[in-house]
Design a protein around this motif. Sequence first.
Motif, PDB file in Angstrom:
ATOM      1  N   PRO A  63       0.691  -1.309   0.164  1.00  0.00           N
ATOM      2  CA  PRO A  63       0.327   0.380  -0.171  1.00  0.00           C
ATOM      3  C   PRO A  63       0.670   1.604  -0.050  1.00  0.00           C
ATOM      4  CG  PRO A  63      -0.431  -1.463   1.882  1.00  0.00           C
ATOM      5  CD  PRO A  63       0.410  -2.064   1.159  1.00  0.00           C
ATOM      6  N   GLU A  64       1.925   1.212   0.097  1.00  0.00           N
ATOM      7  CA  GLU A  64       2.908   2.608   1.162  1.00  0.00           C
ATOM      8  C   GLU A  64       3.447   2.822  -0.277  1.00  0.00           C
ATOM      9  OE1 GLU A  64       3.165  -0.088   2.460  1.00  0.00           O
ATOM     10  OE2 GLU A  64       5.477  -0.501   3.137  1.00  0.00           O
ATOM     11  N   LYS A  65       3.533   1.810  -1.213  1.00  0.00           N
ATOM     12  CA  LYS A  65       4.559   2.250  -2.893  1.00  0.00           C
ATOM     13  C   LYS A  65       2.762   2.831  -3.715  1.00  0.00           C
ATOM     14  CE  LYS A  65       8.488   0.662  -2.489  1.00  0.00           C
ATOM     15  NZ  LYS A  65       8.801  -1.094  -1.950  1.00  0.00           N
ATOM     16  N   ARG A  85       5.920  13.362   3.725  1.00  0.00           N
ATOM     17  CA  ARG A  85       6.622  13.088   2.662  1.00  0.00           C
ATOM     18  C   ARG A  85       6.580  12.824   1.734  1.00  0.00           C
ATOM     19  NH1 ARG A  85       7.252   8.848   5.339  1.00  0.00           N
ATOM     20  NH2 ARG A  85       6.167   8.787   6.274  1.00  0.00           N
ATOM     21  N   ARG A  86       5.700  11.930   0.556  1.00  0.00           N
ATOM     22  CA  ARG A  86       5.895  10.989  -0.120  1.00  0.00           C
ATOM     23  C   ARG A  86       5.797  12.035  -1.367  1.00  0.00           C
ATOM     24  NH1 ARG A  86       1.198   7.292  -0.150  1.00  0.00           N
ATOM     25  NH2 ARG A  86      -0.800   8.247  -0.871  1.00  0.00           N
ATOM     26  N   ARG A  87       4.896  13.904  -0.609  1.00  0.00           N
ATOM     27  CA  ARG A  87       4.477  14.158  -2.145  1.00  0.00           C
ATOM     28  C   ARG A  87       5.637  14.514  -3.238  1.00  0.00           C
ATOM     29  NH1 ARG A  87       1.157  18.206   0.087  1.00  0.00           N
ATOM     30  NH2 ARG A  87       2.416  20.250  -0.733  1.00  0.00           N
ATOM     31  N   GLY A  88       4.382  14.549  -4.237  1.00  0.00           N
ATOM     32  CA  GLY A  88       5.201  14.562  -5.765  1.00  0.00           C
ATOM     33  C   GLY A  88       4.864  16.116  -5.925  1.00  0.00           C
ATOM     34  N   LYS A  89       4.878  17.184  -7.077  1.00  0.00           N
ATOM     35  CA  LYS A  89       5.354  18.462  -7.227  1.00  0.00           C
ATOM     36  C   LYS A  89       4.191  18.558  -8.223  1.00  0.00           C
ATOM     37  CE  LYS A  89       7.640  17.809 -11.155  1.00  0.00           C
ATOM     38  NZ  LYS A  89       8.205  15.904 -11.547  1.00  0.00           N
ATOM     39  N   ASP A  90       3.179  17.602  -7.888  1.00  0.00           N
ATOM     40  CA  ASP A  90       1.241  17.935  -8.005  1.00  0.00           C
ATOM     41  C   ASP A  90       0.934  17.961  -7.119  1.00  0.00           C
ATOM     42  OD1 ASP A  90       2.462  17.767 -11.104  1.00  0.00           O
ATOM     43  OD2 ASP A  90       2.282  15.707 -11.611  1.00  0.00           O
ATOM     44  N   ALA A  91       1.763  17.339  -5.968  1.00  0.00           N
ATOM     45  CA  ALA A  91       0.344  17.993  -4.904  1.00  0.00           C
ATOM     46  C   ALA A  91      -0.542  19.028  -4.452  1.00  0.00           C
ATOM     47  CB  ALA A  91       1.734  16.805  -3.521  1.00  0.00           C
ATOM     48  N   VAL A 134     -10.481  16.437   8.799  1.00  0.00           N
ATOM     49  CA  VAL A 134      -8.582  16.455   8.915  1.00  0.00           C
ATOM     50  C   VAL A 134      -8.304  14.761   7.694  1.00  0.00           C
ATOM     51  CG1 VAL A 134      -6.691  16.285  10.104  1.00  0.00           C
ATOM     52  CG2 VAL A 134      -8.988  17.414  10.902  1.00  0.00           C
ATOM     53  N   ALA A 135      -8.645  13.807   8.233  1.00  0.00           N
ATOM     54  CA  ALA A 135      -8.705  12.771   7.006  1.00  0.00           C
ATOM     55  C   ALA A 135      -8.224  12.963   5.861  1.00  0.00           C
ATOM     56  CB  ALA A 135     -10.048  11.814   7.530  1.00  0.00           C
ATOM     57  N   ILE A 136      -9.383  13.642   5.661  1.00  0.00           N
ATOM     58  CA  ILE A 136      -9.592  13.674   3.746  1.00  0.00           C
ATOM     59  C   ILE A 136      -8.384  14.856   3.437  1.00  0.00           C
ATOM     60  CG2 ILE A 136     -10.718  15.889   2.269  1.00  0.00           C
ATOM     61  CD1 ILE A 136     -13.349  14.488   3.294  1.00  0.00           C
ATOM     62  N   GLY A 137      -8.049  15.887   3.807  1.00  0.00           N
ATOM     63  CA  GLY A 137      -7.282  17.035   3.998  1.00  0.00           C
ATOM     64  C   GLY A 137      -5.722  15.809   4.219  1.00  0.00           C
ATOM     65  N   ARG A 138      -5.350  15.010   4.963  1.00  0.00           N
ATOM     66  CA  ARG A 138      -4.061  14.272   5.468  1.00  0.00           C
ATOM     67  C   ARG A 138      -4.548  13.190   4.143  1.00  0.00           C
ATOM     68  NH1 ARG A 138      -4.506   9.575   9.859  1.00  0.00           N
ATOM     69  NH2 ARG A 138      -5.718   8.902   8.672  1.00  0.00           N
ATOM     70  N   ALA A 139      -4.901  12.617   4.159  1.00  0.00           N
ATOM     71  CA  ALA A 139      -5.031  11.905   2.468  1.00  0.00           C
ATOM     72  C   ALA A 139      -4.755  12.303   0.764  1.00  0.00           C
ATOM     73  CB  ALA A 139      -6.383  11.016   2.207  1.00  0.00           C
ATOM     74  N   LEU A 140      -5.165  14.085   1.380  1.00  0.00           N
ATOM     75  CA  LEU A 140      -4.955  14.866   0.528  1.00  0.00           C
ATOM     76  C   LEU A 140      -3.285  15.503   0.158  1.00  0.00           C
ATOM     77  CD1 LEU A 140      -7.493  17.261   0.106  1.00  0.00           C
ATOM     78  CD2 LEU A 140      -7.333  16.178  -1.785  1.00  0.00           C
ATOM     79  N   LEU A 141      -3.388  14.988   0.969  1.00  0.00           N
ATOM     80  CA  LEU A 141      -2.083  15.972   1.678  1.00  0.00           C
ATOM     81  C   LEU A 141      -0.090  15.378   1.351  1.00  0.00           C
ATOM     82  CD1 LEU A 141      -1.567  18.381   4.205  1.00  0.00           C
ATOM     83  CD2 LEU A 141      -1.260  19.043   1.847  1.00  0.00           C
ATOM     84  N   SER A 142      -1.096  13.675   0.952  1.00  0.00           N
ATOM     85  CA  SER A 142      -0.171  12.342   0.380  1.00  0.00           C
ATOM     86  C   SER A 142       0.377  13.013  -0.822  1.00  0.00           C
ATOM     87  CB  SER A 142      -0.440  11.498   1.124  1.00  0.00           C
ATOM     88  OG  SER A 142      -1.653  10.531   0.003  1.00  0.00           O
ATOM     89  N   GLY A 143      -0.428  13.566  -1.621  1.00  0.00           N
ATOM     90  CA  GLY A 143      -0.192  13.263  -2.499  1.00  0.00           C
ATOM     91  C   GLY A 143      -1.000  12.578  -3.603  1.00  0.00           C
TER      92      GLY A 143
END
Lengths: 397, 235
Positions: A74-76, A103-109, A140-149
């Motif tokens: 899942p982490e990949k 941390r894993r955000r790409g530039k499109d995040a 917050v959960a939605i924000g957290r998921a969004l920020l992981s890009g």
Amino acid sequence: MLNLEIDAFLKQGDFALDISTTINRDTAGIFGPSGSGKSTLLHLISGLRKPERGRIVLNDTVFFDSKKKIYLPPEKRNIGVVFQDGKLFPHMTVEKNLMFGARRRGKDAPEVHSVINILNLNKLLKRYPEHLSGGERQRVAIGRALLSGPQLLLLDEPFSAIDINMRRELLPFISRLHAEFDLPIMIISHDLPDILQLTDYLLLIRNGELLAKGDCAELAFKQDCSHILTSAGIRSCFNGNVCQTSADTGITTICHCTGPEPVHIYAPYQANLEVGESVRAQITPQDIILSAAPVEYISAQNQLKGIISRISNLGEKTMIEVDVSGLKLMAEITTKASQDFPYHKGANIWVLFKAWAVNCNPCKDTSGKPFKKPCSEDKTCTQSSTEKSARFFTPPR
Amino acid sequence: MDIFATLTEEELNAVVISLKVALLCAACSFPVSLFFGWLLARKQFRGKSLVDAVIHLPLVMPPVTVGYLLLLTLGVRGLIGEYLYQWFGIRLAFNFTAAVIASIVVSLPLFVRAIRLSLEMIDPGYEDAARTLGAGKAKTFILITLPLALPGVLSGFILSFARSLGEFGATMTLAGNIEGETRTLPLAIYSFMNIPGGEGAAMRLAGLSVILSLGAFAISEYLAARCRRAKNAES
């Protein structure tokens, strides 16, 4: 455009999941009763569970292939998941929760501050999850998921753990997600109106199998599905813009402008709706009255002229689809009503409903076309379509 | 302090040895207990109940029996001990190490139980969420699972420490009662009780023993309260 290929088989005890399909829509809803395998399907897509055999591919990335022995953990996978009750880490503040996957955000995040602003999280950052309400937690959960890009956002019963008022508070946020962040979204729910608020495209899951997929309005007239959908509370859904709003009359006028002629719908006044704003409206088919002629001196605010475009007989009830200048409205009438009432496909008909039958929620237009100008500036919109149609109407013999 | 000034060297030795054994025991048990606690809480495998039973055995067996069995295994003529002594010159009986080993074996079930229970209380959904947010298995364990299990880990640590302070039977059997090396508080009290005129020393040590146990309890309460406060810090 999302392209998700699923071919998965999984057996656990008496329950077997066997689904093979392709999803290439930017928003999709997975609908089925509890225990039908919706959540299992979500776990398979996100990688939290492994199918026994099959293949799962998202946009050319092979997530799982039992023949080639590929399994991406899942982490990949870069898939954001919003779990039923948020699953915010209790030992971290909201801020730390939000940044956990960053941390894993790409530039499109998405930008951190834009996510915080859109989800209105500014005041919550220093709090711990146990001091948040259900709706705040989900935001917050939605924000957290969004920020992981993520490249795909999965919402697993996002409303199930919160009460009805919080639901109203959270809905607009979810409706805006797709448009604001240009992110494919799949929502899983056993509550059909919740799904319809976000998308028209449905996958019907039953006993671990895919019963049907397609636009809700299409499925409603399909043999196997119409019973399930009508008993689940199907709604006619459409997007429109607010073209007039008045606290004095208690009416908000919504214009649906995609058809050949604009259609005006009268809805109850809502203080949070402004002229020009995009809304998504839902109307319950049971709330609609059909009439062969316009009715004078009636309190129902909406009288629209249309053409019967589809009829489906479901035994104890009949579903009728009326095309009002491109706006498709579903009406559900009892068998007795359908016997008393002469109708046939292609016939002219009047659709009557109270303003209260219209349920509006603000949203961004998911068609992606930016809204040009408020309808009230448009000459053709100055007269209500009811009056205009009434002038040309000649009662049948 | 007055009480330490009145202690003889022999008595002071007992206190120091006891504390050293107890701290070493709790510290060495921690990784082992974490592993077994996690194994029993999260994994399904064949022979799980056997592992469970073996770990819990010292809890239900008389400590002297545990010590005797350990002696049969680790003693210089024991099953494993014989080779350890012949090949590496390592002796695991009748010395300080033996006292620590006896304590570890006897207190392990308590530590494992505490960790296992606290791990079982954690909703695996938090770990799932961490995985979907890009954290691998190891990272998830360190950042999510362990902090959430912290109260259990702490109480396990204190339990292990306290059990070790009170350990008598297994220590006596495996490590013997060697003054200045394996004579812990309980052994010292027992020894003083058996010599005429030793009542005063036994009494003083018993008092110290009570103070130490109360201290361990107080520390554990303090840490638990801090854990709760950290969570409730903001409202």
